[in-house]
Motif scaffolding. Structure first.
Motif, mmCIF file in Angstrom:
data_model
loop_
_atom_site.group_PDB
_atom_site.id
_atom_site.type_symbol
_atom_site.label_atom_id
_atom_site.label_comp_id
_atom_site.label_asym_id
_atom_site.label_seq_id
_atom_site.Cartn_x
_atom_site.Cartn_y
_atom_site.Cartn_z
ATOM 1 N N GLY A 63 27.384 -72.849 38.905
ATOM 2 C CA GLY A 63 28.334 -72.338 37.636
ATOM 3 C C GLY A 63 29.663 -72.221 38.089
ATOM 4 N N LEU A 64 30.709 -72.656 36.861
ATOM 5 C CA LEU A 64 32.115 -72.219 37.046
ATOM 6 C C LEU A 64 32.563 -72.270 35.895
ATOM 7 N N GLY A 65 33.345 -71.200 35.558
ATOM 8 C CA GLY A 65 33.703 -70.855 34.378
ATOM 9 C C GLY A 65 34.024 -69.513 33.740
ATOM 10 N N PRO A 66 33.942 -69.293 32.477
ATOM 11 C CA PRO A 66 34.004 -69.968 31.411
ATOM 12 C C PRO A 66 35.280 -70.540 30.881
ATOM 13 N N TRP A 67 36.457 -70.097 31.702
ATOM 14 C CA TRP A 67 37.791 -70.383 31.575
ATOM 15 C C TRP A 67 38.598 -69.699 32.658
ATOM 16 N N GLU A 79 23.289 -64.333 34.986
ATOM 17 C CA GLU A 79 24.430 -63.902 34.027
ATOM 18 C C GLU A 79 25.596 -63.497 35.221
ATOM 19 N N ALA A 80 26.346 -64.230 35.424
ATOM 20 C CA ALA A 80 27.471 -63.791 36.596
ATOM 21 C C ALA A 80 28.911 -63.369 35.800
ATOM 22 N N THR A 81 29.077 -62.490 36.005
ATOM 23 C CA THR A 81 30.442 -61.660 35.287
ATOM 24 C C THR A 81 31.616 -61.295 36.326
ATOM 25 N N VAL A 82 32.603 -61.385 36.185
ATOM 26 C CA VAL A 82 33.783 -60.903 36.735
ATOM 27 C C VAL A 82 34.775 -60.459 35.677
ATOM 28 N N GLU A 83 34.859 -59.072 35.850
ATOM 29 C CA GLU A 83 35.811 -58.089 34.999
ATOM 30 C C GLU A 83 37.083 -58.771 34.766
ATOM 31 N N GLY A 84 37.325 -58.561 33.352
ATOM 32 C CA GLY A 84 38.539 -59.097 32.987
ATOM 33 C C GLY A 84 38.563 -60.621 32.623
ATOM 34 N N ILE A 85 37.483 -61.408 33.027
ATOM 35 C CA ILE A 85 37.804 -62.937 32.969
ATOM 36 C C ILE A 85 36.541 -63.503 32.187
ATOM 37 N N GLY A 86 35.107 -63.006 32.298
ATOM 38 C CA GLY A 86 34.033 -63.544 31.435
ATOM 39 C C GLY A 86 32.686 -63.347 32.194
ATOM 40 N N THR A 87 31.758 -64.282 31.606
ATOM 41 C CA THR A 87 30.544 -64.358 31.935
ATOM 42 C C THR A 87 29.918 -65.869 31.926
ATOM 43 N N LEU A 88 29.355 -66.140 33.010
ATOM 44 C CA LEU A 88 28.517 -67.363 33.196
ATOM 45 C C LEU A 88 27.185 -67.007 32.852
#
Length: 283
Positions: free
Chosen positions: A182-186, A265-274
């Motif tokens: 997975g790569l994204g969402p933006w 569900e992979a999440t990075v703070e301030g960016i978003g979730t896959l």
């Protein structure tokens, strides 16, 4: 600012400016290599020419935010707790880096293919760097970073260990299986994170169960050091992306490998979730 690579109703990919408050996207005119360096230099929305009507965000498919002719670099072994807790080894004296096949990538909501060759499909949430200039200033590598996105570097651990004795790990087989990563969402532009390497929480949940919970502040080598390390060996180009390693809590340590039907569900703070669902094995 958020920039996504999208498609609509099976049409060709296009880059778009994302408004997550209004839940809309608007297409960007021109090739990535023309406007991305201007964004990287800090010109903001003035660097973009937008076209067409504003479209609903939920009406487009979010593609991996990297074009097919760009490189996908993985700079791993970058969290000491991950190495010690999941692999039982100590940190190295320098990063390791290798290439991932573009065909391994999926978008923010696409299914994760379960490759038929593996019995040990693992998850790894990561901060991913997007290069926005044609030349990296090794004295200040962050100036070459357009922004950041989220990655889930799904790995086939049994294949990773299958390299012949004396040769080492088979990272190609482990990390480049078709339609797994997975790569994204933006892309969120660098200006939203300040001038230094960002310090952001990373989490990964499987069926709502929190498996990984770390922070990029725990990196052994920060973003600037990784960009310099890779560029010294093989020069980055505008649009290349670089995974930066994963914190502790992978299935390699726990034994809880991914199964068909799992919601990841992979999440990075301030960016978003896959949010990706694991497909049936052998797909």
């Amino acid at each position: 600012m958020k920039i996504a690579r999208c498609s609509e109703a099976g049409g060709p990919p296009f880059w778009a400016l994302v408004d997550t408050t209004a839940h809309t996207v608007q297409a960007i005119v021109g090739p990535f290599d023309e406007w991305a360096p201007r964004l990287t230099r800090g010109e903001g929305v003035a660097a973009l020419t937008l076209t067409g009507s504003v479209r609903p965000l939920d009406g487009v498919r979010l593609l991996p935010p990297v074009e097919r002719h760009k490189r996908v670099v993985v700079a791993g072994a970058n969290y000491a707790k991950h190495l010690a807790g999941d692999f039982g080894i100590q940190s190295h004296s320098q990063p390791i880096a290798f290439l991932k096949a573009h065909g391994a990538l999926i978008g923010a909501h696409d299914p994760i293919r379960y490759p038929p060759l593996t019995e040990e499909l693992d998850h790894e949430v990561e901060l991913v760097v997007v290069i926005g200039s044609s030349h990296v200033d090794r004295n200040d590598p962050l100036l070459s970073v357009l922004g950041y996105t989220v990655g889930n570097d799904v790995s086939a651990r049994d294949l990773q260990r299958s390299g012949p004795p004396g040769v080492g790990m088979d990272l190609f087989a482990a990390k480049s299986q078709d339609r797994t990563t997975g790569l994204g969402p933006w892309i969120v532009t660098r200006d939203e994170f300040g001038p230094a390497s960002p310090r952001l929480r990373l989490t990964l949940a499987v069926n709502g169960d929190l498996r990984q919970d770390g922070n990029t502040a725990e990196m052994t080598w920060d973003v600037a050091e990784l960009v310099r390390f890779v560029d010294e060996r093989s020069s980055f180009e505008c649009g290349d992306v670089m995974f930066t390693g994963s914190p502790a809590g992978t299935a390699q340590g726990s034994g809880r490998f991914l199964k068909p039907g799992d919601v990841v569900e992979a999440t990075v703070e301030g960016i978003g979730t896959l949010r990706n669902v694991v497909g049936d094995k052998g797909g």
